[in-house]
Design a protein around this motif. Structure first.
Motif, PDB file in Angstrom:
ATOM      1  N   ASP A 191     -11.884 -48.039   2.772  1.00 14.64           N
ATOM      2  CA  ASP A 191     -10.733 -47.773   2.986  1.00 14.64           C
ATOM      3  C   ASP A 191     -10.527 -46.559   3.684  1.00 14.64           C
ATOM      4  O   ASP A 191     -10.822 -45.476   3.022  1.00 14.64           O
ATOM      5  N   LEU A 192     -10.241 -46.474   4.763  1.00 19.85           N
ATOM      6  CA  LEU A 192     -10.061 -45.116   5.523  1.00 19.85           C
ATOM      7  C   LEU A 192      -8.722 -44.174   4.797  1.00 19.85           C
ATOM      8  O   LEU A 192      -8.754 -43.044   5.141  1.00 19.85           O
ATOM      9  N   ALA A 193      -7.978 -44.873   4.358  1.00 15.33           N
ATOM     10  CA  ALA A 193      -6.646 -43.926   3.720  1.00 15.33           C
ATOM     11  C   ALA A 193      -6.901 -43.274   2.429  1.00 15.33           C
ATOM     12  O   ALA A 193      -6.712 -42.166   2.175  1.00 15.33           O
ATOM     13  N   THR A 194      -7.772 -44.164   1.559  1.00 14.10           N
ATOM     14  CA  THR A 194      -8.159 -43.536   0.535  1.00 14.10           C
ATOM     15  C   THR A 194      -9.538 -43.121  -0.039  1.00 14.10           C
ATOM     16  O   THR A 194      -9.993 -42.522  -0.828  1.00 14.10           O
ATOM     17  N   MET A 195     -10.364 -43.650   1.086  1.00 11.81           N
ATOM     18  CA  MET A 195     -11.842 -43.300   0.956  1.00 11.81           C
ATOM     19  C   MET A 195     -12.506 -44.205  -0.208  1.00 11.81           C
ATOM     20  O   MET A 195     -13.604 -43.985  -0.601  1.00 11.81           O
ATOM     21  N   HIS A 196     -11.974 -45.223  -0.738  1.00  2.55           N
ATOM     22  CA  HIS A 196     -12.367 -46.105  -1.622  1.00  2.55           C
ATOM     23  C   HIS A 196     -13.419 -47.082  -0.926  1.00  2.55           C
ATOM     24  O   HIS A 196     -13.059 -47.625  -0.083  1.00  2.55           O
ATOM     25  N   ARG A 197     -14.420 -47.414  -1.702  1.00  2.00           N
ATOM     26  CA  ARG A 197     -15.685 -48.224  -1.268  1.00  2.00           C
ATOM     27  C   ARG A 197     -15.308 -49.463  -2.068  1.00  2.00           C
ATOM     28  O   ARG A 197     -15.435 -49.432  -3.402  1.00  2.00           O
ATOM     29  N   THR A 198     -15.525 -50.649  -1.708  1.00  2.00           N
ATOM     30  CA  THR A 198     -15.702 -51.760  -2.023  1.00  2.00           C
ATOM     31  C   THR A 198     -16.872 -52.724  -1.734  1.00  2.00           C
ATOM     32  O   THR A 198     -17.246 -52.733  -0.531  1.00  2.00           O
ATOM     33  N   ALA A 199     -17.804 -52.763  -2.752  1.00  2.00           N
ATOM     34  CA  ALA A 199     -19.058 -53.565  -2.495  1.00  2.00           C
ATOM     35  C   ALA A 199     -18.557 -55.047  -2.275  1.00  2.00           C
ATOM     36  O   ALA A 199     -17.801 -55.575  -3.227  1.00  2.00           O
ATOM     37  N   LEU A 200     -19.173 -55.716  -1.165  1.00  2.00           N
ATOM     38  CA  LEU A 200     -18.712 -57.141  -0.863  1.00  2.00           C
ATOM     39  C   LEU A 200     -19.938 -58.033  -1.855  1.00  2.00           C
ATOM     40  O   LEU A 200     -20.730 -57.545  -2.413  1.00  2.00           O
ATOM     41  N   ALA A 201     -19.485 -59.236  -1.667  1.00  2.00           N
ATOM     42  CA  ALA A 201     -20.221 -60.225  -2.617  1.00  2.00           C
ATOM     43  C   ALA A 201     -21.369 -60.513  -2.198  1.00  2.00           C
ATOM     44  O   ALA A 201     -22.339 -61.095  -2.853  1.00  2.00           O
TER      45      ALA A 201
END
Length: 329
Positions: free
Chosen positions: A262-272
Motif C-alpha cells: 500500500d503506497l499510502a501506508t507502506m503496509h505489505r500484504t502477503a498474498l495467498a
C-alpha cells in the motif's frame, strides 16, 4: 537521428552472454516455429481481454488473447512471436530475436499487431511494460561485462517515447537518492519498470547487495528509494498499490513471495500464493493480481489471486505467460 538505427542500451557483451543468447535464440526460434494453430487476427485495443504469450506446444511463443471474463475460455492466437510482450492503450511492446544471430529487437506493434517500428536491442530480454497512455515503453535485459560483477549477468533498463522519440538508454545515468541522500555506486542495477503515467515510474534498484523499490521521474532523470526488498513492481490501475515479489528472508536463493504494498501506508500484504513466483505480476482490475508460474523450462501457466491476501490461487490461463489486461484503466 534515425531512432530505428540507434542501438538501445549499448554495452559490451562478453562471450558468455553471446553463448547464452545463441542458445536462447535457438530455443525461441524453435518455440515460434510450430504451425499447429492457425494464426488469426488478435485485437490488442482496450477491452475486456487479456493479452499473453502462449506456451502451448502448438503455438509456442505466439501472442494471443483471451476474454478476461472467461476462465480459461477460448484463446485467439496470432502469427506474431515474442519472447516478452505487454500492451496498453492499443500499443504493444514485443521483445524478440532479430535474425539468426544472438541479437534482439524491440518491436512496437499497433492494436492489430502490425509492426510500427523496430529498434535494435543489446541483451537478453527479461521484462517489458507500456505506460497507461501507450506512449512510453520500458524493457529490461540481461547483459554481462560489468567489471564489478565478476562476469555474471547484470540488468539494464531502457525506455522510449513512441510519440516524441525521447529515449533513456539506461537508468544508471539518473541521479539517485538513497534513504534521502544523494548516492553513487558502480554496482547500480535496475529492472522491472511499471509506469504511473508518462513521467512517473517505479522500478527495482539494487546496490550493495540490497534491493529497493524506487520511484523515478523521466523528465527530471531522477530516482529515489522508497522501501527495501521489493522486486519487479506492478502498479495497480488505481495507482494506490504495488504488487511485487520479495526474496524470502531477503535471500533470492530461497525463492520469492508475492505480495502487495500500500503506497499510502507502506503496509505489505502477503498474498495467498505461497509458491515461489519469479515474475513481474500484472493487475486484473484493482482486486486481482495475475502472474506466471513455470512448470519446466518451456511451459508455464498464468494464475490469479486476490490482491487483499484472501482466497486462493486460481489457474487463469493454461499454457501462458507475460499477461497484460487490456481493460482501460
Amino acid at each position: 537521428m534515425n531512432l530505428g538505427r540507434r542501438v538501445l542500451l549499448a554495452s559490451g557483451l562478453s562471450v558468455l552472454l553471446l553463448l547464452v543468447a545463441v542458445g536462447y535464440v535457438v530455443v525461441a526460434g524453435h518455440r515460434g516455429s510450430a504451425p499447429a494453430v492457425a494464426a488469426t487476427t488478435v485485437d490488442a485495443s482496450p477491452g475486456p481481454r487479456i493479452l499473453f504469450r502462449s506456451t502451448d506446444p502448438g503455438s509456442m511463443g505466439r501472442v494471443a488473447t483471451v476474454g478476461s471474463g472467461q476462465r480459461p475460455g477460448p484463446r485467439t492466437v496470432s502469427g506474431v512471436a515474442c519472447n516478452r510482450v505487454y500492451a496498453a492503450a492499443g500499443t504493444v511492446i514485443c521483445l524478440r530475436p532479430d535474425g539468426p544471430l544472438a541479437t534482439y529487437q524491440l518491436a512496437v506493434l499497433d492494436a492489430r499487431l502490425k509492426e510500427v517500428q523496430t529498434y535494435p536491442l543489446v541483451g537478453v530480454p527479461n521484462r517489458a511494460r507500456v505506460s497507461p497512455s501507450g506512449h512510453w515503453l520500458a524493457w529490461t535485459v540481461f547483459v554481462t561485462g560489468d567489471s564489478y560483477n565478476g562476469g555474471r549477468f547484470s540488468t539494464r533498463v531502457g525506455m522510449i517515447n513512441t510519440v516524441t522519440g525521447d529515449t533513456v538508454d539506461t537508468l544508471e545515468t539518473f541521479a539517485v537518492t538513497l534513504n534521502g541522500r544523494p548516492y553513487r555506486a558502480a554496482d547500480l542495477n535496475f529492472w522491472g519498470v511499471t509506469f504511473a503515467g508518462d513521467r512517473t515510474f517505479y522500478a527495482t534498484m539494487s546496490t550493495g547487495g540490497r534491493r529497493y523499490l524506487v520511484v523515478g521521474d523521466v523528465t527530471a532523470r531522477t530516482v529515489r528509494t522508497l522501501v527495501s526488498n521489493v522486486e519487479c513492481p506492478s502498479l495497480s490501475p488505481d495507482g494506490t498499490r504495488i504488487a511485487f515479489k520479495s526474496a524470502r528472508d531477503g535471500d533470492p536463493s530461497k525463492g520469492w513471495r508475492l505480495s502487495v504494498l500500500d503506497l499510502a501506508t507502506m503496509h505489505r500484504t502477503a498474498l495467498a500464493e505461497t509458491r515461489s513466483v519469479d515474475d513481474q505480476a500484472a493487475w486484473l482490475g484493482n482486486a486481482e493480481v495475475m502472474y506466471a508460474v513455470r512448470r519446466g523450462t518451456k511451459a508455464s501457466d498464468v494464475w490469479s489471486v486476490p490482491a487483499d491476501g484472501s482466497g486462493a490461487p486460481t489457474k487463469l490461463i493454461p499454457d501462458a505467460e507475460s499477461p497484460a489486461s487490456l481493460a482501460a484503466s
